[in-house]
Design a protein around this motif. Structure first.
Motif, short mmCIF file in Angstrom:
data_model
loop_
_atom_site.label_atom_id
_atom_site.label_comp_id
_atom_site.label_asym_id
_atom_site.label_seq_id
_atom_site.Cartn_x
_atom_site.Cartn_y
_atom_site.Cartn_z
N CYS A 1 0.82 -1.32 0.07
CA CYS A 1 0.05 -0.08 0.01
C CYS A 1 1.07 1.27 -0.13
N GLY A 2 0.39 2.33 -0.53
CA GLY A 2 0.85 3.65 -0.61
C GLY A 2 2.56 3.67 -1.05
N THR A 3 3.43 4.33 -0.38
CA THR A 3 4.69 4.32 -0.81
C THR A 3 5.33 3.05 -0.82
N ALA A 4 4.77 1.96 -0.12
CA ALA A 4 5.74 0.40 -0.33
C ALA A 4 5.01 0.11 -1.49
N THR B 1 0.03 -3.68 8.02
CA THR B 1 -1.26 -3.12 7.04
C THR B 1 -1.90 -3.96 6.89
N VAL C 1 5.12 10.02 9.88
CA VAL C 1 3.94 9.51 8.75
C VAL C 1 4.20 9.46 7.65
N ALA C 2 5.11 10.35 6.98
CA ALA C 2 5.36 10.23 5.63
C ALA C 2 6.64 9.07 5.45
N GLN D 1 13.75 0.06 1.19
CA GLN D 1 12.89 -1.00 0.39
C GLN D 1 13.36 -1.06 -0.88
N LEU E 1 2.51 12.02 -3.90
CA LEU E 1 1.95 11.51 -2.52
C LEU E 1 2.50 11.98 -1.41
N LYS E 2 4.03 12.34 -1.46
CA LYS E 2 4.42 12.92 -0.13
C LYS E 2 3.98 14.20 -0.14
N ILE F 1 5.43 -5.93 0.61
CA ILE F 1 6.21 -4.80 1.02
C ILE F 1 5.63 -3.90 2.17
N SER F 2 5.96 -3.77 3.39
CA SER F 2 5.37 -3.15 4.41
C SER F 2 6.48 -2.55 5.26
N GLN F 3 6.48 -1.25 5.88
CA GLN F 3 7.29 -0.61 6.66
C GLN F 3 6.82 -1.20 8.07
N GLY G 1 4.86 -3.74 8.54
CA GLY G 1 4.55 -5.39 8.60
C GLY G 1 3.09 -5.39 9.10
O1 M6R Z 1 3.48 0.08 6.96
P1 M6R Z 1 3.40 0.24 5.41
O2 M6R Z 1 4.61 0.29 4.50
O3 M6R Z 1 2.55 -1.15 5.19
O4 M6R Z 1 2.21 1.34 5.20
C1 M6R Z 1 1.98 1.54 3.70
C2 M6R Z 1 1.21 2.81 3.79
O5 M6R Z 1 0.19 3.02 4.52
C3 M6R Z 1 2.31 3.91 3.75
O6 M6R Z 1 3.51 3.94 2.88
C4 M6R Z 1 1.76 5.33 3.40
O7 M6R Z 1 1.13 5.64 2.09
C5 M6R Z 1 2.66 6.54 3.72
N1 M6R Z 1 2.09 7.68 4.96
C6 M6R Z 1 3.23 7.09 2.76
O8 M6R Z 1 4.26 8.23 3.07
#
Ligand code: M6R
Length: 608
Positions: free
Chosen positions: A298-301, A350, A396-397, A405, A483-484, A344-346, A348
């Motif tokens: 999702c998102g950035t990942a 989501t 958050v960003a 990644q 997005l950023k 892919i998840s920061q 882990g």
């Molecule tokens: O923890 P995750 O990498 O799974 O999160 C995915 C997105 O929610 C996350 O990348 C979101 O888009 C960020 N706020 C972007 O900066």
């Protein structure tokens, strides 16, 4: 997303609970609350907005008690008011919850028809009401907890206090994470190990369907059928990290500047710098044999995954199926059990990414996790874990997690190319050499572009809309730039494939619309310059982000050029991320937004 903490202590808990909530602030929230039991009675303080408001209330009216639960709420059902803030109290029961009780409407109707009076608009209150009603029917505390869990469906991490038991917290998990911390004569509960880091590094993670009875010196964990189960205790690394801003104004700024160091650390895990070779991927995922790869995030990942797709397809000739996890999980994609899937998840944690992982698992694919939090659910449910080693990302960003990644995906794509015989040794060595130079180049870029970025950000801060363009791997990076910018400055921004411009978005171009063009001097450069000409011809204001070769080659009278060092194609997305991140950061700073915790956003998105 909501954060939960709990302490079954031997000393007063309210201050420690609020301190632990502060370590969960990065997840995003809009109200907060804390409850304790003192002299056989439940007491609570709740406040709208940031924790500073809750602290104010606690200063005016302190909360005593050596047992308590606390919560930061990211509103889903019901406005972020004090009335809807957790803990919810019903007849001697206090509840905090992260997630969504999906059958709350049905339960609410049933409870209301039996005389329950609801005080909030939340889905969570049905949990407190159900527990109270079971107690009124004569059930014991554990029995009531078990009966309640059998009735609710959806995603939840729950912590519960019963007024008539000042020595126990009950907890349950189905979806959002929950960790129990083991202390000396005290026990702790938290949404993650970071919250518990100052208390203990001995952690037990509940798994989905678990519920627990936590006393001062004991914990009993049960499965959904009520059987006693054992879950391992592990040593968390969270305490090893310093969670502060150092000399930086924001976590985001600190995390942008940490990138040279963390990328070097991450690469060290995947690359042999002496021989300039990637380390072969051993274990369950055999890149030589898989017919295709599925990637979801999702998102950035997700945008990192999209860049990974370009790499796996180009360097390893490995077809990649990729989608955002919220679509992937429901798209009924025909998947071959011989294939592998990467998630892919920061965080882990989501929810949509985890659901996609489980979908692929059910279809027999081998699962790889590219995660920052190695103790996370996604990591635990995967066959192979590829850590990105970025350290805690609090803003958050996402910034350093994104580039780490990418560094990991680049290494894996090269490893796949090597395993599949599509990359020769020399080619591999040249690419690894470029990766090895990346941390040094990143430092150089961070030290040189700041004044230009600040100047341009002042201009961007006056705009309503911004367009980002790129080709090849610069296209996902254009989307990441947009997005950023939108998430922290609230300026509307779109990222487009430069070649798509004339199929629609060109209609938006006028003298008020800045167009940020990401164009390293690669095989697409001339084509991207043609697209820039189209923008310039219509009076569009261009900010070109290119390298030295690109700057020398373009004669276009661009509004501004940000010039980066010349880099190989494989490292360009990481190096070009830096100006993209800094433009968003400084624009947000000029606009005075809450950079680290932008409105409406959560760091860890544990609901659908
Ligand atoms: O923890 P995750 O990498 O799974 O999160 C995915 C997105 O929610 C996350 O990348 C979101 O888009 C960020 N706020 C972007 O900066």
């Amino acid at each position: 997303m909501c954060g939960i903490v709990g302490i079954v202590g031997s000393q007063p808990v309210s201050e420690r609970l609020v301190d632990a909530l502060k370590r969960l602030e990065y997840r995003g929230y809009d109200s907060a609350g804390v409850a304790t039991i003192k002299d056989g009675e439940l007491h609570r303080r709740r406040a709208e907005g940031k924790l500073v408001n809750l602290e104010g209330k606690l200063r005016e009216e302190p909360l005593a008690g050596t047992i308590g639960i606390a919560h930061t709420r990211w509103a889903t059902h019901g406005a972020p008011t004090e009335r809807n803030a957790h803990p919810h109290f019903t007849d001697g029961v206090a509840v905090v919850h992260n997630g969504i009780i999906e059958n709350f409407a049905e339960l609410k109707a049933e409870l209301a028809s039996a005389g329950a009076e609801f005080q909030t608009e939340t889905d969570t209150e049905v949990v407190a009401q159900l527990l109270a009603s079971f107690r009124r029917e004569g059930m014991g505390r554990r029995e009531a907890m078990h009966a309640m869990l059998k009735r609710v469906s959806g995603a939840y991490a729950l912590a519960v206090l019963f007024e008539d038991d000042p020595s126990t917290i009950m907890a349950a998990r189905n979806g959002p994470p929950l960790a129990i911390g083991h202390g000396e004569g005290e026990m702790f509960l938290g949404s993650d190990a970071i919250a518990l880091a100052p208390f203990t590094n001995e952690i037990t993670y509940l798994v989905d369907g678990d519920w627990a009875v936590i006393g001062r010196a004991s914990v009993h964990i049960f499965d959904i059928d009520g059987n006693l189960v054992t879950r391992p205790r592990q040593i968390s690394m969270a305490a090893a990290y310093m969670i502060d801003k150092g000399n930086h104004r924001h976590f985001m700024e600190k995390e942008i500047h940490e990138q040279p160091e963390v990328i070097s650390h991450a690469l060290g895990h995947y690359v042999n710098f002496i021989e300039n070779r990637v380390l072969p991927v051993s274990g369950v995922i055999d890149f030589a044999k898989v017919p295709s790869l599925a990637i979801s995030a999702c998102g950035t990942a997700y945008l990192a995954g999209l860049i990974g797709k370009y790499w796996f397809e180009r360097y390893a000739r490995l077809p990649v199926e990729i989608d955002v996890a919220s679509e992937f999980r429901y798209r009924e994609i025909p998947l071959s059990p011989q294939s592998a899937a990467l998630f892919i998840s920061q965080s882990g944690e989501t929810a949509d990414t985890l659901a996609s992982l489980r979908y692929c698992k059910e279809h027999g694919l081998k699962i790889g996790a590219v995660v920052n939090t190695r103790e996370s659910t996604i990591a635990r449910e995967s066959d192979a874990v590829f850590p990105i080693l970025a350290g805690p990302e609090i803003g958050v960003a996402s910034t350093k997690a994104f580039t780490c990644q990418l560094a990991v995906l680049a290494s894996l794509a090269i490893a796949a190319g090597r395993a599949r015989g599509t990359l020769g040794e020399e080619e591999e060595q040249a690419m690894v050499k470029s990766l090895a130079e990346m941390p040094r180049l990143m430092s150089r870029v961070l030290n040189s572009i700041q004044p230009k970025i600040e100047f341009l950000s002042r201009e961007l801060a006056k705009c309503r809309d911004v367009l980002y363009l790129g080709r090849g791997t610069s296209f996902p990076l254009a989307m990441e730039g947009a997005l950023k910018l939108k998430e922290i400055s609230y300026i509307h921004a779109e990222g487009y494939a430069a070649g798509e411009l004339k199929h629609g978005p060109i209609a938006l171009i006028d003298e008020n619309m800045p167009v940020i063009v990401i164009a390293p001097h690669d095989r697409f450069f001339d084509k991207t310059v043609s697209n820039m000409q189209e923008v310039a011809a219509r009076g569009g204001r261009i900010i070109l982000i290119t390298d030295e070769k690109g700057a020398a080659a373009t004669t276009l009278d661009t509004m501004h050029t940000i010039v980066l060092p010349n880099v190989d194609e494989i490292v360009a997305p990481m190096i070009f991320s830096l100006p993209v991140q800094l433009l968003a950061y400084h624009t947000a700073v000029f606009m005075g937004t809450d950079v680290d915790q932008p409105r409406n956003l959560a760091k860890s998105v544990t609901v659908e």
